[in-house]
Design a protein around this motif. Sequence first.
Motif, mmCIF file in Angstrom:
data_model
loop_
_atom_site.group_PDB
_atom_site.id
_atom_site.type_symbol
_atom_site.label_atom_id
_atom_site.label_comp_id
_atom_site.label_asym_id
_atom_site.label_seq_id
_atom_site.Cartn_x
_atom_site.Cartn_y
_atom_site.Cartn_z
ATOM 1 N N UNK A 91 -3.306 11.365 -8.832
ATOM 2 C CA UNK A 91 -2.191 9.993 -8.995
ATOM 3 C C UNK A 91 -0.620 10.342 -9.100
ATOM 4 N N UNK A 92 -0.420 11.478 -9.561
ATOM 5 C CA UNK A 92 0.852 12.240 -9.651
ATOM 6 C C UNK A 92 1.283 12.386 -8.104
ATOM 7 N N UNK A 97 4.439 10.852 -3.091
ATOM 8 C CA UNK A 97 4.467 10.586 -1.978
ATOM 9 C C UNK A 97 4.389 9.031 -1.413
ATOM 10 N N UNK A 98 4.609 8.394 -2.322
ATOM 11 C CA UNK A 98 4.631 6.943 -2.174
ATOM 12 C C UNK A 98 5.626 6.549 -1.061
ATOM 13 N N UNK A 99 6.818 6.941 -0.762
ATOM 14 C CA UNK A 99 7.607 6.636 0.341
ATOM 15 C C UNK A 99 7.089 6.773 1.592
ATOM 16 N N UNK A 103 6.062 3.934 4.306
ATOM 17 C CA UNK A 103 6.602 4.160 5.895
ATOM 18 C C UNK A 103 5.481 4.023 6.729
ATOM 19 N N UNK A 104 4.342 4.633 6.434
ATOM 20 C CA UNK A 104 3.166 4.870 7.314
ATOM 21 C C UNK A 104 2.654 3.397 7.388
ATOM 22 N N UNK A 105 2.465 2.960 6.503
ATOM 23 C CA UNK A 105 1.876 1.244 6.554
ATOM 24 C C UNK A 105 2.873 0.449 7.151
#
Length: 115
Positions: A91-92, A97-99, A103-105
């Motif tokens: 989860x961490x 890497x959420x950005x 961006x990929x989505x």
Amino acid sequence: MSIFNSLNETSSHAVDTGEKLFKKSYEYYRLKIFQQVSVSISMVLKAILIGGLALIGLFFMAIALAFLIGALIANYAAGFVIVGGLFVLLSVILYLTRNMINKSVVQKLSKTFFK
């Protein structure tokens, strides 16, 4: 008088052509919106179905892994804590890497939405 009649016919023809263009554009955008909505709903439905089944599988695999680790170290509670810690670690990593994920989505959806 013939110039006025010719001008009147030309302006009538221009208005008719403008109305046809407006109607065809309206129909096109209506179909385009329908296509995008149906693709979006289909994508969400597939994500929910596949994601739900994958989540159930992951749940059972995590329980099995916790029991396996617990049996190997002769402490079932520690096995569950270790598996829980692995999920927290994942989860961490995903949070950090959420950005990149966003961006990929956006890139993939923009290809579908704006084609």
